[in-house]
Design an enzyme around this catalytic site. Structure first.
Site, PDB file in Angstrom:
ATOM      1  CB  SER A 163      -0.967  -0.051   1.185  1.00 42.05           C
ATOM      2  OG  SER A 163      -1.960   0.935   1.080  1.00 42.05           O
ATOM      3  CG  ASP A 255      -6.805  -2.109  -3.565  1.00 40.10           C
ATOM      4  OD1 ASP A 255      -7.056  -0.968  -3.154  1.00 40.10           O
ATOM      5  OD2 ASP A 255      -5.673  -2.608  -3.512  1.00 40.10           O
ATOM      6  CG  HIS A 285      -5.932  -1.822   0.036  1.00 44.68           C
ATOM      7  ND1 HIS A 285      -5.068  -1.477  -0.976  1.00 44.68           N
ATOM      8  CD2 HIS A 285      -5.361  -1.361   1.172  1.00 44.68           C
ATOM      9  CE1 HIS A 285      -4.027  -0.840  -0.470  1.00 44.68           C
ATOM     10  NE2 HIS A 285      -4.184  -0.754   0.831  1.00 44.68           N
TER      11      HIS A 285
END
Length: 312
Positions: A163, A255, A285
């Site tokens: 991320s 996501d 995610h």
């Protein structure tokens, strides 16, 4: 094509909904960090046993950058030196720390048979861009400069993260291409690569799961401040990508970052970079750290570890 969660991911998402946790953006950053850290006990798998872990303090202009070094029982040594992954945790540049990603780093060290150094870069909004990027690059260069002393083979040095950490890894790889050190590869786990948020997956209802569109905007606003979203250190996708090291790019279907992750993998490939592009269509995610609840997370960790053993 509609996003359909895997049955286990759907069950986890339902449990999060039923827990009725307040959204991160309704809290102060310190409160959000505390809630995020507490959640790891529910979702992190059992950690493998390692040979050793130790705390590090990496010198930096502002004082020092905390880090943690993980040494597994089995190392792939060449002339007494082992490969190393410098890892940057996720959390939107606002939350997360060494402990939130401790188990992930242990798994990658154990299964990848390499040293992992996790970097506790400065967080926003107390330290906005470029603080996190500066720390990521400084830590990577320090590891390279001190590689032999740390038992690390400087020719087998990787960067990686999930991320926001994937964003930092991608930006660090770009900076290292142009100013050193030479990297062997980059691991980008559902990375943020363009903070303009203008792809379809940033507006589809089906992708607003756990990492919602609202909290994504909150993270980016806290991190960027007045910074220019077109700066490649913020949005690596805005840079020329030729000359980068091999990449492993993981993307999840549900996501907000899905489209920019897929596009970055494609652009790397078009730039002549060796790319392993792994797509998990039924996951959301954040799934990578949830190995206790989602076996796909363990599969992903094993695949990344295998790639680290034989990059490119």
């Amino acid at each position: 094509m509609p996003v359909v969660l895997d049955p286990d991911a759907s069950a986890v998402y339902k449990a999060f909904q039923e827990a009725n946790r307040p959204p991160y953006e309704s809290m102060t950053p310190p409160e959000a960090r505390e809630m995020y850290l507490a959640a790891r006990f529910v979702s992190n798998p059992e950690p493998p046993e390692l040979e050793a872990t130790a705390e590090l303090a990496i010198p930096a202009p502002h004082g020092s950058i905390p880090a943690r070094i993980y040494t597994p029982k089995r190392l792939r040594k060449t002339d007494g030196l082992a490969p190393c992954l410098v890892f940057f945790h996720g959390g939107g540049w606002v939350i997360g720390n060494l402990d939130s990603h401790d188990v992930v780093c242990r798994k990658l060290a154990h299964e990848g048979e390499l040293i992992v150094i996790s970097v506790d870069y400065r967080l926003a909004p107390e330290h906005r861009f470029p603080a996190a990027f500066d720390d990521a690059l400084a830590a990577t260069r320090w590891v390279a400069d001190n590689a032999k002393r740390l038992g690390i083979d400087a020719d087998r040095l990787f960067v990686g993260g999930d991320s926001a950490g994937g964003n930092l890894a991608a930006a660090t790889a770009l900076a290292a291409r142009d100013g050193g050190p030479k990297l062997a590869g980059q691991v980008l786990i559902y990375p943020a690569t363009d903070l303009a948020m203008n792809t379809p997956s940033h507006s589809e209802p089906e992708t607003s799961i756990l990492l919602t569109h609202s909290v994504t905007r909150w993270f980016i606003a806290n991190y960027l401040g007045d910074a220019d979203v077109s700066d490649w250190r913020v949005s690596p996708a805005r840079a020329e990508l030729a000359g980068l090291p091999p990449a492993y790019v993981l993307v999840a279907g549900a996501d907000p970052l899905r489209d920019e992750g897929n596009a970055y993998a494609q652009r790397l490939r078009e730039a002549g970079i060796a790319v392993t592009h792994r797509y998990f269509p039924g996951q959301f995610h954040g799934f990578f750290t949830m190995g206790k609840l989602l076996n796909q997370a363990n599969i992903a960790a094993s695949e990344i570890s295998a790639w680290l053993r034989t990059p490119g």
